[in-house]
Scaffold this motif. Structure first.
Motif, PDB file in Angstrom:
ATOM      1  N   ILE A  66     -12.560   1.297   7.489  1.00 35.93           N
ATOM      2  CA  ILE A  66     -12.922  -0.092   7.203  1.00 35.93           C
ATOM      3  C   ILE A  66     -12.120  -0.997   8.116  1.00 35.93           C
ATOM      4  O   ILE A  66     -10.884  -0.961   8.116  1.00 35.93           O
ATOM      5  N   GLN A  67     -12.820  -1.768   8.916  1.00 39.60           N
ATOM      6  CA  GLN A  67     -12.153  -2.701   9.841  1.00 39.60           C
ATOM      7  C   GLN A  67     -12.154  -4.096   9.221  1.00 39.60           C
ATOM      8  O   GLN A  67     -13.209  -4.637   8.889  1.00 39.60           O
ATOM      9  N   ILE A  68     -10.983  -4.664   9.100  1.00 36.51           N
ATOM     10  CA  ILE A  68     -10.815  -6.000   8.517  1.00 36.51           C
ATOM     11  C   ILE A  68     -10.288  -6.896   9.629  1.00 36.51           C
ATOM     12  O   ILE A  68      -9.092  -6.916   9.921  1.00 36.51           O
ATOM     13  N   ASP A  69     -11.169  -7.602  10.285  1.00 36.26           N
ATOM     14  CA  ASP A  69     -10.799  -8.363  11.476  1.00 36.26           C
ATOM     15  C   ASP A  69      -9.944  -9.577  11.129  1.00 36.26           C
ATOM     16  O   ASP A  69     -10.308 -10.377  10.261  1.00 36.26           O
ATOM     17  N   GLU A  70      -8.844  -9.710  11.842  1.00 38.99           N
ATOM     18  CA  GLU A  70      -8.016 -10.916  11.730  1.00 38.99           C
ATOM     19  C   GLU A  70      -7.884 -11.537  13.125  1.00 38.99           C
ATOM     20  O   GLU A  70      -6.794 -11.710  13.664  1.00 38.99           O
ATOM     21  N   ALA A  71      -9.032 -11.856  13.687  1.00 36.98           N
ATOM     22  CA  ALA A  71      -9.066 -12.400  15.044  1.00 36.98           C
ATOM     23  C   ALA A  71      -8.251 -13.674  15.182  1.00 36.98           C
ATOM     24  O   ALA A  71      -7.747 -13.995  16.254  1.00 36.98           O
ATOM     25  N   ARG A 131       0.833  -1.199   0.000  1.00 36.21           N
ATOM     26  CA  ARG A 131       0.000   0.000   0.000  1.00 36.21           C
ATOM     27  C   ARG A 131       0.867   1.247   0.000  1.00 36.21           C
ATOM     28  O   ARG A 131       1.882   1.307   0.699  1.00 36.21           O
ATOM     29  N   GLN A 132       0.445   2.225  -0.739  1.00 37.09           N
ATOM     30  CA  GLN A 132       1.122   3.521  -0.782  1.00 37.09           C
ATOM     31  C   GLN A 132       0.121   4.618  -0.416  1.00 37.09           C
ATOM     32  O   GLN A 132      -1.062   4.493  -0.691  1.00 37.09           O
ATOM     33  N   PRO A 133       0.606   5.710   0.234  1.00 43.45           N
ATOM     34  CA  PRO A 133       1.951   5.967   0.731  1.00 43.45           C
ATOM     35  C   PRO A 133       2.204   5.244   2.046  1.00 43.45           C
ATOM     36  O   PRO A 133       1.380   4.449   2.486  1.00 43.45           O
ATOM     37  N   ALA A 134       3.342   5.551   2.677  1.00 42.26           N
ATOM     38  CA  ALA A 134       3.732   4.888   3.910  1.00 42.26           C
ATOM     39  C   ALA A 134       2.805   5.276   5.065  1.00 42.26           C
ATOM     40  O   ALA A 134       2.074   6.271   5.018  1.00 42.26           O
ATOM     41  N   VAL A 164      -5.488  -7.467   0.731  1.00 47.59           N
ATOM     42  CA  VAL A 164      -6.874  -7.023   0.898  1.00 47.59           C
ATOM     43  C   VAL A 164      -6.990  -5.506   0.821  1.00 47.59           C
ATOM     44  O   VAL A 164      -7.939  -4.968   0.242  1.00 47.59           O
ATOM     45  N   HIS A 165      -6.037  -4.779   1.418  1.00 48.48           N
ATOM     46  CA  HIS A 165      -6.194  -3.315   1.512  1.00 48.48           C
ATOM     47  C   HIS A 165      -5.165  -2.545   0.699  1.00 48.48           C
ATOM     48  O   HIS A 165      -5.081  -1.313   0.807  1.00 48.48           O
ATOM     49  N   SER A 166      -4.404  -3.215  -0.140  1.00 48.48           N
ATOM     50  CA  SER A 166      -3.275  -2.559  -0.818  1.00 48.48           C
ATOM     51  C   SER A 166      -3.704  -1.489  -1.822  1.00 48.48           C
ATOM     52  O   SER A 166      -2.906  -0.610  -2.164  1.00 48.48           O
ATOM     53  N   ARG A 167      -4.952  -1.511  -2.264  1.00 52.29           N
ATOM     54  CA  ARG A 167      -5.369  -0.583  -3.327  1.00 52.29           C
ATOM     55  C   ARG A 167      -6.239   0.565  -2.827  1.00 52.29           C
ATOM     56  O   ARG A 167      -6.737   1.355  -3.638  1.00 52.29           O
ATOM     57  N   LEU A 198      -8.509 -11.937  -2.299  1.00 54.97           N
ATOM     58  CA  LEU A 198      -8.952 -11.205  -3.483  1.00 54.97           C
ATOM     59  C   LEU A 198     -10.454 -10.920  -3.417  1.00 54.97           C
ATOM     60  O   LEU A 198     -10.913  -9.850  -3.834  1.00 54.97           O
ATOM     61  N   ALA A 199     -11.220 -11.859  -2.892  1.00 50.87           N
ATOM     62  CA  ALA A 199     -12.656 -11.634  -2.747  1.00 50.87           C
ATOM     63  C   ALA A 199     -12.935 -10.509  -1.756  1.00 50.87           C
ATOM     64  O   ALA A 199     -13.791  -9.637  -2.006  1.00 50.87           O
ATOM     65  N   ILE A 200     -12.228 -10.475  -0.633  1.00 51.90           N
ATOM     66  CA  ILE A 200     -12.434  -9.422   0.369  1.00 51.90           C
ATOM     67  C   ILE A 200     -11.883  -8.089  -0.131  1.00 51.90           C
ATOM     68  O   ILE A 200     -12.416  -7.022   0.194  1.00 51.90           O
ATOM     69  N   GLN A 201     -10.832  -8.123  -0.940  1.00 49.24           N
ATOM     70  CA  GLN A 201     -10.334  -6.883  -1.547  1.00 49.24           C
ATOM     71  C   GLN A 201     -11.432  -6.214  -2.374  1.00 49.24           C
ATOM     72  O   GLN A 201     -11.611  -4.992  -2.329  1.00 49.24           O
ATOM     73  N   ASP A 202     -12.172  -7.003  -3.119  1.00 44.56           N
ATOM     74  CA  ASP A 202     -13.271  -6.443  -3.913  1.00 44.56           C
ATOM     75  C   ASP A 202     -14.281  -5.740  -3.012  1.00 44.56           C
ATOM     76  O   ASP A 202     -14.807  -4.670  -3.353  1.00 44.56           O
TER      77      ASP A 202
END
Length: 753
Positions: free
Chosen positions: A589-594, A399-402, A622-625, A572-576
């Motif tokens: 956007i919260q992306i839980d990785e419990a 993901r960009q920027p830092a 998932v969140h790179s874009r 990829l599905a969650i990225q969409d």
């Protein structure tokens, strides 16, 4: 050659134990009625296992909450504050598990952590300098006697001393301080069981599959050198699972014990260890039927493995307790071509006896059917999914920027106050919510009626959040049954059981979906209700998603492709979904990785090469874009995170919330030590307990956090979602949280402002 299992599901075929226990908690039945329900359930299970033809039947694998807690209470490892409560032994037990707040006192529940690499949770025993280890309970003896009275000879099971000490916490004392008393207590257990007529005892020692070197290896040897001097005529089975015992294999097989239980499924080196030599005077309990997944055993492969083992005395067993799979496929409605691929706990009993018969030379029809089942591919691949994966590059995961630049952009745009408050996502799933969702699923109400109900609930809870002054709101997830199942229901490649419940902790069960084929998303999943909620308020509303690693880890995964490949498909599905939420105006956007920590290899040397090297990139994918102004949160609960802080930072989220309350905020030291850069929300109170924390209690917790984490990086939140709590306790607790945060915010405000 015989058969055995390590343990059996406790909740019951229809979760009878859950409902009975919760009735007791609500004072709808008496303690005697609860105990009778438990006795009936145990007898039913023993009779079922015996009727299936299993030779080695365990007892004392049953528990009202957790067997590690059972062992601690059996041996008087109970905090003074709980021991002093003027309550019955049963209610003191539940106070340890759930906390207690009432006329007799106010105590917090014991810490709760994940059981090795599973989604089951155990209660962490607490040793202090005043702990006196001794046998004080009778559960293990009572349950053995129950089975014996029913004409069923069982093998009593108890957590072994090495695992017990390894999983416990020690305050002003050391594990070695308790070796003598612990050994004496176990020897007393041996003697009493032998006097009752027991011939075997099973000591569960899964801790042996971790790194056991140096002082840990010496502790193991010391315990067993002393323990085995007095076995009282019992045969001892040291049972391991969840991996291999490469560090202590030689020590283990040379102990004066009669049985060694090894995992041939997750133990990558187990077969090679046994082939290097196994004593002729010991019995190998070979864990060849997978106790953690629901797919049929491949008989030909398993038999081929067993025939290579230089073992004279063999017991065919499960790889671990069947606690980790649902009760039976018989209650499912899958089409026959699908159903034939599954084996739940009851069906795995039949697999053991099938393997026993075939290893003895009996060519059964079951073996022929099994050969036919594995002769053809189960599913056809999805070309679009595989093509998309083939075109991923290194930039796809970055993901960009830092982070630092994103933080400035987000603060400027959001204008959140110091110590922003929020919740983790879900609000109480009341009977009305569950009933309405079930009515809609059964087509008893229309889409319009269902949408109206959900919409009104969301608006009601949004207003409440605004009224108490929360800074970042959530819509409450009333439309969702489960944080994994809900997403699976909207993805290609998933199947769902009707009764596939698996115990997670106490009476809490989960119903893991089944990854049947390639995973893809064909339409938005959460956009409808997230955007509805955002339209109702001027405050920020978080979009709530479950991350790809958690979706995989809390599903029954495929065994025909790697877990890495399956996770990338889900990512990829969650990225969409993330991009659709962003496009529709959701800024947080919260992306839980419990469950990120859950599947971490138990040996530290394997952490990166076998797991984190693909699990972390999957989350980043998932969140790179997303745009710099979109803030990505994630959440992790009830695991030990202190040793993987660099990997968590490498997830490159903007904000992370942790379970911290039941682990005494110990993660804060690790965050400080590792110079953690993400914003953090260590949970300030325990949502798995019904007790309501006071404003003063939460204020103290926040001060502890601020002593170790810069105030500009701290969020204030509970330690997990509020789905399982009652409305009254949830609202009171969050209101106290908000009040505490406001009070400290005022303390920190510069004078004159």
């Amino acid at each position: 050659m015989t058969t055995s299992i390590i343990g059996f599901p406790r909740l019951g075929e229809h979760r009878e134990l859950k409902f009975s226990t919760e009735k007791y908690w609500r004072h709808q039945i008496t303690a005697d009625q609860l105990q009778q329900a438990a006795r009936d359930l145990r007898l039913k299970h023993w009779q079922l296992v015996k009727a299936a033809g299993i030779d080695g039947i365990p007892s004392n694998d049953f528990s009202f909450f957790d067997t590690t807690l059972d062992t601690a209470t059996l041996l008087n490892i109970v905090p003074d504050a709980v021991d002093a409560l003027d309550l019955s032994p049963l209610d003191r037990y539940f106070a340890l598990a759930r906390g207690y707040q009432g006329d007799h006192g106010d105590v917090k529940a014991l810490p709760m952590k994940k059981w090795f690499n599973t989604n089951y949770h155990y209660l962490v025993p607490q040793f202090t300098a005043t702990t006196q280890v001794k046998l004080v309970g009778s559960k293990i003896f009572d349950e053995y006697q129950e089975a014996q009275d029913a004409g069923i000879q069982t093998r009593p099971v108890i957590v072994g001393p090495f695992t017990l000490l390894s999983l416990s916490e020690f305050h002003d004392c050391q594990p070695t301080d308790f070796v003598t008393d612990l050994v004496a207590a176990y020897q007393t257990i041996f003697a009493r069981l032998a006097a009752q007529g027991a011939d075997w005892i099973q000591l569960d020692e899964p801790e042996l599959v971790k790194d056991v070197t140096g002082t840990r290896r010496e502790l193991f040897k010391t315990l067993y050198d002393q323990l085995l001097t007095q076995k009282s005529g019992l045969k001892v089975l040291v049972q391991t699972y969840f991996g291999d015992v490469r560090d202590v294999y030689t020590d283990l097989i040379h102990l004066p014990i009669e049985g060694v239980g090894l995992d041939f499924h997750e133990g990558r080196k187990t077969a090679d260890l046994v082939r290097s030599g196994f004593p002729a005077d010991k019995t190998l309990f070979a864990g060849v039927v997978n106790g953690k997944n629901i797919w049929r055993n491949h008989y030909a492969q398993t038999l081929a493995l067993l025939k290579t083992l230089p073992v004279q005395r063999l017991v065919i067993s499960t790889s671990c307790s069947l606690l980790h799979v649902p009760f039976t496929v018989a209650n499912e409605t899958f089409p026959a071509p699908v159903k034939q691929h599954f084996a739940f706990a009851t069906e795995k009993l039949g697999e053991l006896t099938d393997l026993q018969a075939n290893l003895a030379g009996q060519k059964t029809t079951a073996f022929a059917a099994n050969q036919a089942l594995f002769a053809q591919p189960r599913v056809q691949p999805n070309p679009k999914v595989h093509d998309r994966i083939a075109h991923l590059t290194a930039d796809s995961f970055t993901r960009q920027p830092a982070l630092a630049q994103r933080a400035k952009i987000q603060q400027r745009e959001f204008q959140l106050p110091l110590l922003p408050t929020t919740t983790i996502g879900s609000f109480p799933q009341t009977r009305d919510v569950k009933r309405t969702r079930a009515q809609f699923r059964k087509h008893e109400i229309s889409q319009a009626d269902y949408d109206h109900f959900i919409g009104e609930h969301i608006k009601e809870w949004l207003k409440w959040q605004e009224d108490i002054g929360l800074d970042v709101l959530v819509h409450g997830e009333f439309e969702r049954n489960d944080m994994v199942e809900y997403f699976g229901q909207h993805l290609d490649g998933y199947l769902f059981s009707r009764n596939g419940w698996v115990q997670s902790y106490g009476t809490r069960g989960v119903k893991p979906p089944i990854i049947w084929g390639d995973v893809a998303r064909n339409q938005p999943i959460t956009v409808k209700w997230s955007t509805f909620a955002q339209r109702q308020t001027d405050k920020l509303v978080k979009g709530m998603l479950t991350g790809p690693v958690t979706i995989l880890n809390w599903s029954f995964p495929r065994e025909d492709i790697s877990q890495r490949e399956s996770t990338i498909q889900i990512a990829l599905a969650i990225q969409d979904e993330v991009l659709d939420l962003e496009k529709n105006g959701i800024k947080i956007i919260q992306i839980d990785e419990a469950a990120l920590r859950e599947k971490l290899p138990l040996r530290q040397s394997d952490w990166y090469s076998e797991y984190l090297d693909w699990a972390v990139p999957a989350f980043r994918l998932v969140h790179s874009r997303v745009q710099p102004g979109t803030q990505i949160h994630t959440h992790m609960c009830y695991s030990e995170f202190t040793d993987i802080i660099p990997a968590i930072q490498n997830l490159d989220a903007d904000v992370i919330s942790f379970e911290a309350s039941r682990s005494n905020l110990e993660i804060l030291d690790a965050l400080q030590r590792e110079h953690f850069q993400l914003q953090v929300g260590p949970g300030v109170y325990d949502i798995h307990s019904p007790r309501i924390p006071s404003v003063a209690e939460i204020t103290t917790t926040i001060h502890q956090i601020l002593a170790k984490v810069p105030e500009q990086k701290v969020w204030i939140n509970p330690d997990c979602g509020l789905k399982t709590r009652g409305v009254t306790e949830a609202k009171a607790s969050v209101a106290n949280l908000t009040a505490a945060a406001k009070a400290i915010r005022a303390e920190l405000q510069p004078k004159g402002d």
